[in-house]
Design an enzyme around this catalytic site. Structure first.
Site, PDB file in Angstrom:
ATOM      1  N   ASN A  29       8.187  -1.227   1.982  1.00 29.10           N
ATOM      2  CA  ASN A  29       8.648  -1.463   0.679  1.00 29.10           C
ATOM      3  C   ASN A  29       9.145  -0.150   0.024  1.00 29.10           C
ATOM      4  OD1 ASN A  29       8.849  -1.948  -2.147  1.00 29.10           O
ATOM      5  ND2 ASN A  29       6.544  -2.853  -2.319  1.00 29.10           N
TER       6      ASN A  29
ATOM      7  N   ILE B  62       4.109  -1.277   3.583  1.00 34.44           N
ATOM      8  CA  ILE B  62       3.765   0.065   3.209  1.00 34.44           C
ATOM      9  C   ILE B  62       4.972   0.671   2.432  1.00 34.44           C
ATOM     10  CG2 ILE B  62       3.601   2.399   4.187  1.00 34.44           C
ATOM     11  CD1 ILE B  62       1.495   0.164   5.187  1.00 34.44           C
ATOM     12  N   LYS B  63       4.599   1.233   1.197  1.00 37.20           N
ATOM     13  CA  LYS B  63       5.648   1.755  -0.014  1.00 37.20           C
ATOM     14  C   LYS B  63       5.887   3.164   0.521  1.00 37.20           C
ATOM     15  CE  LYS B  63       5.115   0.161  -4.040  1.00 37.20           C
ATOM     16  NZ  LYS B  63       4.516  -0.186  -5.616  1.00 37.20           N
ATOM     17  N   LEU B  64       6.885   3.666   0.611  1.00 37.59           N
ATOM     18  CA  LEU B  64       7.498   4.633   0.878  1.00 37.59           C
ATOM     19  C   LEU B  64       8.617   5.169  -0.142  1.00 37.59           C
ATOM     20  CD1 LEU B  64       8.631   3.892   4.394  1.00 37.59           C
ATOM     21  CD2 LEU B  64       6.668   4.971   3.895  1.00 37.59           C
TER      22      LEU B  64
ATOM     23  N   ILE C 260       1.059  -1.252  -0.045  1.00 38.57           N
ATOM     24  CA  ILE C 260       0.101  -0.045   0.004  1.00 38.57           C
ATOM     25  C   ILE C 260       0.986   1.189   0.105  1.00 38.57           C
ATOM     26  CG2 ILE C 260      -1.837   0.822   1.112  1.00 38.57           C
ATOM     27  CD1 ILE C 260      -2.048  -1.368   3.004  1.00 38.57           C
TER      28      ILE C 260
END
Ligand code: G3P
Length: 287
Positions: free
Chosen positions: A135, A112-114, A83
């Site tokens: 991620n 969690i995509k950063l 996400i």
């Protein structure tokens, strides 16, 4: 079913739960799924609403994203679902953290995509310390891979993904598959706590090359998974070769994984452009 000789985890790269259902059925398995703001914008329900002239308020957009993520996660119990937070280059760490912590409770097994900015890395370092899976995305150079390794040292295997974008490197004449090889080689000097998730897979050859390199994970658009099924789930053998003769192959750099992440020069024009594109796609959905 999952071929026995398959070493790489296969994720679906899509913001559409219908596709999750479809490709789960076609393959008999999926190891996870990745989403991003552009894929969310393309998901049929979102598209239909926008085409009908009904944009989202700031609250509504997160409700819709959460609904889509929950539908995907329900179809993939125990599997990772990525996400992505909304972040510009200027978004402060505190705002990234607020979104990440909220998204992390939407479903079990979230990553969690950063984005790979200083704030993104700072947030990543804090989040892994809290036990959140992350991620790090929009990765294009070896210093960025070194910085992610260093910022997340001490995390558990499976907690941290690194997402290099193969197709977007090809777009500027740099061999994206060769970049994946370099990162895998770089990480051989480490403790294995970061998994390489090859993204921006544009062709069946890209996909097969990732399997041959035994990347930890590859995230794949449905149409390429369909080609794989048509090819009887072929796993490349020794004889199979990836050719990208016209693309520049960068050499493996001498990156010291023991350095502090703040010492790496993580700037990259493609990361900047990628963030801008995600921001535009997300903001186009807002009132
Ligand atoms: O996995 C990342 C992917 O969705 C981006 O792909 O084709 O826009 O570079 P692309």
């Amino acid at each position: 079913m999952r071929p026995d000789s398959l070493k790489t985890k296969i994720f679906l790269d899509s913001g559409d739960p219908q596709e999750t259902k479809e490709f789960l059925k076609l393959l008999g398995f999926l190891d996870g799924q990745t989403t991003n703001p552009s894929l969310f914008a393309k998901s049929p329900e979102v598209k239909q609403r926008i085409e009908g002239g009904d944009k989202f308020s700031k609250e509504e957009i997160y409700i819709e994203y959460k609904k889509i993520i929950s539908n995907i996660a329900e179809l993939l119990p125990g599997k990772s679902v990525s996400i992505e937070v909304y972040a510009t280059e200027e978004t402060p760490v505190s705002e990234i953290l607020d979104q990440a912590r909220e998204m992390n409770i939407w479903v079990k097994n979230a990553h969690i995509k950063l984005p790979l900015t200083i704030s993104g890395l700072e947030a990543g370092e804090i989040l892994v310390g809290e036990g959140v899976n992350i991620n790090m995305t929009l990765i294009f150079n070896q210093a960025q891979a070194g910085a992610v390794y260093s910022a997340t040292r001490g995390s558990e295997k499976g907690q941290v993904f690194l997402s290099p974008f193969v197709g977007r490197l090809d777009d500027i004449g740099v061999d994206g598959i060769n970049y994946i090889k370099n990162v895998l080689d770089l990480y051989k000097n480490g403790d294995g706590h970061v998994e390489v998730l090859a993204a921006s897979i544009r062709s069946y050859e890209h996909f097969l090359a990732c399997l041959k390199l035994q990347a930890d994970i590859v995230t794949v658009p449905g149409k390429i998974l369909y080609q794989w099924s048509e090819d009887n789930f072929f796993i490349p053998d020794e004889k199979w070769e990836y050719r990208a003769d016209s693309l520049e192959k960068k050499s493996l750099e001498d990156i010291d994984l023991d350095r502090d992440w703040r010492e790496f020069d993580i700037r990259d024009e493609l990361t900047k452009k990628g963030i801008e594109k995600f921001v535009i796609d997300w903001n186009n959905l807002l009132k």
